[in-house]
Scaffold this motif. Structure first.
Motif, PDB file in Angstrom:
ATOM      1  N   UNK A   1       0.834  -1.202   0.000  1.00 33.67           N
ATOM      2  CA  UNK A   1       0.000   0.000   0.000  1.00 33.67           C
ATOM      3  C   UNK A   1       0.867   1.250   0.000  1.00 33.67           C
ATOM      4  N   UNK A   2       0.465   2.215  -0.810  1.00 40.18           N
ATOM      5  CA  UNK A   2       1.106   3.534  -0.820  1.00 40.18           C
ATOM      6  C   UNK A   2       0.070   4.583  -0.459  1.00 40.18           C
ATOM      7  N   UNK A   3       0.432   5.487   0.415  1.00 40.29           N
ATOM      8  CA  UNK A   3      -0.438   6.622   0.716  1.00 40.29           C
ATOM      9  C   UNK A   3       0.290   7.900   0.320  1.00 40.29           C
ATOM     10  N   UNK A   4      -0.469   8.880  -0.086  1.00 37.05           N
ATOM     11  CA  UNK A   4       0.097  10.174  -0.454  1.00 37.05           C
ATOM     12  C   UNK A   4      -0.134  11.133   0.700  1.00 37.05           C
ATOM     13  N   UNK A   5       0.945  11.566   1.322  1.00 32.01           N
ATOM     14  CA  UNK A   5       0.863  12.425   2.489  1.00 32.01           C
ATOM     15  C   UNK A   5       1.120  13.868   2.093  1.00 32.01           C
ATOM     16  N   UNK A   6       0.302  14.744   2.602  1.00 28.85           N
ATOM     17  CA  UNK A   6       0.425  16.166   2.272  1.00 28.85           C
ATOM     18  C   UNK A   6       1.680  16.752   2.889  1.00 28.85           C
ATOM     19  N   UNK A   7       2.345  17.593   2.101  1.00 29.74           N
ATOM     20  CA  UNK A   7       3.522  18.291   2.587  1.00 29.74           C
ATOM     21  C   UNK A   7       3.223  19.765   2.776  1.00 29.74           C
ATOM     22  N   UNK A   8       4.145  20.588   2.341  1.00 29.10           N
ATOM     23  CA  UNK A   8       4.007  22.034   2.490  1.00 29.10           C
ATOM     24  C   UNK A   8       3.193  22.633   1.345  1.00 29.10           C
ATOM     25  N   UNK A   9       2.611  23.768   1.607  1.00 33.31           N
ATOM     26  CA  UNK A   9       2.069  24.620   0.559  1.00 33.31           C
ATOM     27  C   UNK A   9       3.205  25.517   0.085  1.00 33.31           C
ATOM     28  N   UNK A  10       3.375  25.630  -1.236  1.00 32.28           N
ATOM     29  CA  UNK A  10       4.477  26.396  -1.802  1.00 32.28           C
ATOM     30  C   UNK A  10       3.903  27.521  -2.661  1.00 32.28           C
ATOM     31  N   UNK A  11       4.345  28.736  -2.414  1.00 25.82           N
ATOM     32  CA  UNK A  11       3.847  29.891  -3.144  1.00 25.82           C
ATOM     33  C   UNK A  11       4.387  29.926  -4.565  1.00 25.82           C
ATOM     34  N   UNK A  12       3.511  30.160  -5.534  1.00 22.87           N
ATOM     35  CA  UNK A  12       3.956  30.346  -6.913  1.00 22.87           C
ATOM     36  C   UNK A  12       4.561  31.726  -7.111  1.00 22.87           C
ATOM     37  N   UNK A  13       4.345  32.633  -6.165  1.00 23.10           N
ATOM     38  CA  UNK A  13       4.842  34.001  -6.301  1.00 23.10           C
ATOM     39  C   UNK A  13       6.296  34.098  -5.850  1.00 23.10           C
ATOM     40  N   UNK A  14       6.602  33.581  -4.652  1.00 24.21           N
ATOM     41  CA  UNK A  14       7.958  33.744  -4.116  1.00 24.21           C
ATOM     42  C   UNK A  14       8.572  32.442  -3.610  1.00 24.21           C
ATOM     43  N   UNK A  15       7.890  31.314  -3.856  1.00 22.39           N
ATOM     44  CA  UNK A  15       8.364  29.977  -3.483  1.00 22.39           C
ATOM     45  C   UNK A  15       8.450  29.764  -1.974  1.00 22.39           C
ATOM     46  N   UNK A  16       7.843  30.655  -1.199  1.00 19.10           N
ATOM     47  CA  UNK A  16       7.794  30.455   0.246  1.00 19.10           C
ATOM     48  C   UNK A  16       6.992  29.201   0.566  1.00 19.10           C
ATOM     49  N   UNK A  17       7.375  28.528   1.658  1.00 16.41           N
ATOM     50  CA  UNK A  17       6.686  27.310   2.059  1.00 16.41           C
ATOM     51  C   UNK A  17       5.917  27.546   3.349  1.00 16.41           C
ATOM     52  N   UNK A  18       4.753  26.927   3.423  1.00 12.75           N
ATOM     53  CA  UNK A  18       3.866  27.139   4.565  1.00 12.75           C
ATOM     54  C   UNK A  18       3.208  25.829   4.937  1.00 12.75           C
ATOM     55  N   UNK A  19       3.208  25.517   6.208  1.00 11.34           N
ATOM     56  CA  UNK A  19       2.482  24.346   6.662  1.00 11.34           C
ATOM     57  C   UNK A  19       0.983  24.624   6.560  1.00 11.34           C
ATOM     58  N   UNK A  20       0.200  23.693   6.021  1.00 11.63           N
ATOM     59  CA  UNK A  20      -1.250  23.947   5.889  1.00 11.63           C
ATOM     60  C   UNK A  20      -1.922  24.335   7.203  1.00 11.63           C
ATOM     61  N   UNK A  21      -1.414  23.842   8.324  1.00  6.98           N
ATOM     62  CA  UNK A  21      -2.016  24.182   9.616  1.00  6.98           C
ATOM     63  C   UNK A  21      -1.780  25.636   9.992  1.00  6.98           C
ATOM     64  N   UNK A  22      -0.809  26.286   9.314  1.00 10.71           N
ATOM     65  CA  UNK A  22      -0.500  27.689   9.615  1.00 10.71           C
ATOM     66  C   UNK A  22      -1.191  28.656   8.666  1.00 10.71           C
TER      67      UNK A  22
END
Length: 340
Positions: A215-236
């Motif tokens: 079994x493979x599961x796809x786990x969510x990672x960071x949200x990445x901005x297309x504007x400045x490539x900043x990364x953000x945790x979805x909980x934030x």
């Protein structure tokens, strides 16, 4: 109702296509037999070849698995390279080395996504043998991962991995065009490893196949901005949780469900798989934050988007998968095998 929906929704009218399915199956069997008998020639690489493919049309989760394999093999001391057909790509030359600065139009969305995520050397060509030879000639890779190509028998392989969509299964279980299958389900008995992507309530594998399924599961990672490539945790996330969700993948509903599990209220805008975006595709009213898949984001370099993000996803596999993979690679003596 479209043909693809009919395959998965139990509609009976695709039965009308049964004569064409029989022709398709006959031609597929004959083609494979020609490679087995040596009528058509296959090429053996001097390094192991791991083919990641599927027996059904549409997305099943191959690309996240390829990314996982690249990372895993590097951890084991290998120097992997990747080859791909480059579906809908229009490269200036063929074979074509994909780089982080390539465009999705010339490289294809999935190859470009893999390169930008992993920086792995990757060559695209409809001719997998030519792609593999170019990769070996110009890099130091000591193992090749073929993204798709389960049915590309001109290239011999050390390991065959078939990826199955656990949510959609095999549809009506018929081959094209009556059903979604490129080869019958019995083909899974012959592959080395089976990876079932996600929950699999409707995926019933025969004992010979089930014994090598993981079994493979796809786990969510960071949200990445297309504007400045900043990364953000979805909980934030502090913006509106009502978002426009854009997906041009094999199963857009899965992406929407993922966002819902992260606490968003996605307004889904789905496009056909591998859709090439234009500015007008994003004329949504009212304006909301926009979240898309990573595969979609690589196709938006030419579009100025405000408050747009993509969601990274990472494959997680059963603990036994890596051990089973190594058990095949090591005894193989770094060699490929002919089509059986």
């Amino acid at each position: 109702m479209g043909l693809e929906q009919a395959w998965y929704n139990g509609r009976r009218w695709p039965l009308l296509l049964r004569p064409l399915e029989r022709v398709f199956c006959y031609l597929a069997r004959r083609r494979r037999q020609q490679y087995r008998d040596g009528i058509k020639q296959s090429w053996t690489a001097p390094v192991p070849v791991i083919v990641v493919g599927n027996i059904s049309v549409g997305g099943t989760g191959k690309s996240p698995l390829v990314i996982w394999l690249v990372d895993y093999l590097r951890q084991q001391g290998y120097k992997p390279g990747v080859i791909s057909r480059g579906y809908r790509a229009a490269p200036p030359t063929s074979p074509f080395f994909v780089t982080v600065s390539s465009s999705a139009a010339e490289a294809g969305d999935e190859p470009l996504m893999i390169v930008r995520r992993t920086k792995v050397p990757l060559v695209i060509s409809p001719n997998r043998v030519a792609a593999a030879q170019a990769l070996l000639a110009q890099t130091q890779c000591d193992v090749i991962i073929s993204d798709d190509g389960l049915q590309h028998y001109a290239l011999n392989r050390t390991v065959e991995i078939a990826v199955v969509d656990g949510a959609r299964g095999f549809g009506n279980g018929r081959c094209l065009p009556e059903g979604p299958l490129r080869e019958p389900v019995t083909r899974l008995k012959e592959v080395d490893l089976i990876v079932v992507n996600g929950a699999a309530p409707d995926v019933r594998l025969e004992p010979d196949a089930a014994s090598k399924a993981f079994t493979m599961s796809l786990q969510s990672g960071k949200l990445v901005s297309l504007v400045n490539h900043a990364k953000l945790d979805p909980s934030s996330w502090r913006d509106s949780r009502v978002v426009d969700a854009v997906a041009a993948i094999g199963n857009p509903a899965r992406f929407a469900r993922t966002l819902e599990q992260l606490g968003f209220q996605p307004q889904l805008h789905s496009f056909t798989d591998h859709h090439q975006y234009r500015c007008s595709d994003f004329d949504f009213t009212p304006k909301r934050p926009l979240i898309m898949t990573e595969k979609d984001a690589v196709k938006c370099d030419h579009i100025a988007l405000d408050n747009a993000w993509y969601l990274e996803v990472n494959a997680a596999l059963d603990n036994g998968f890596s051990a089973s993979l190594e058990a095949i690679l090591k005894p193989a003596g770094l060699a490929t095998r002919p089509i059986e």
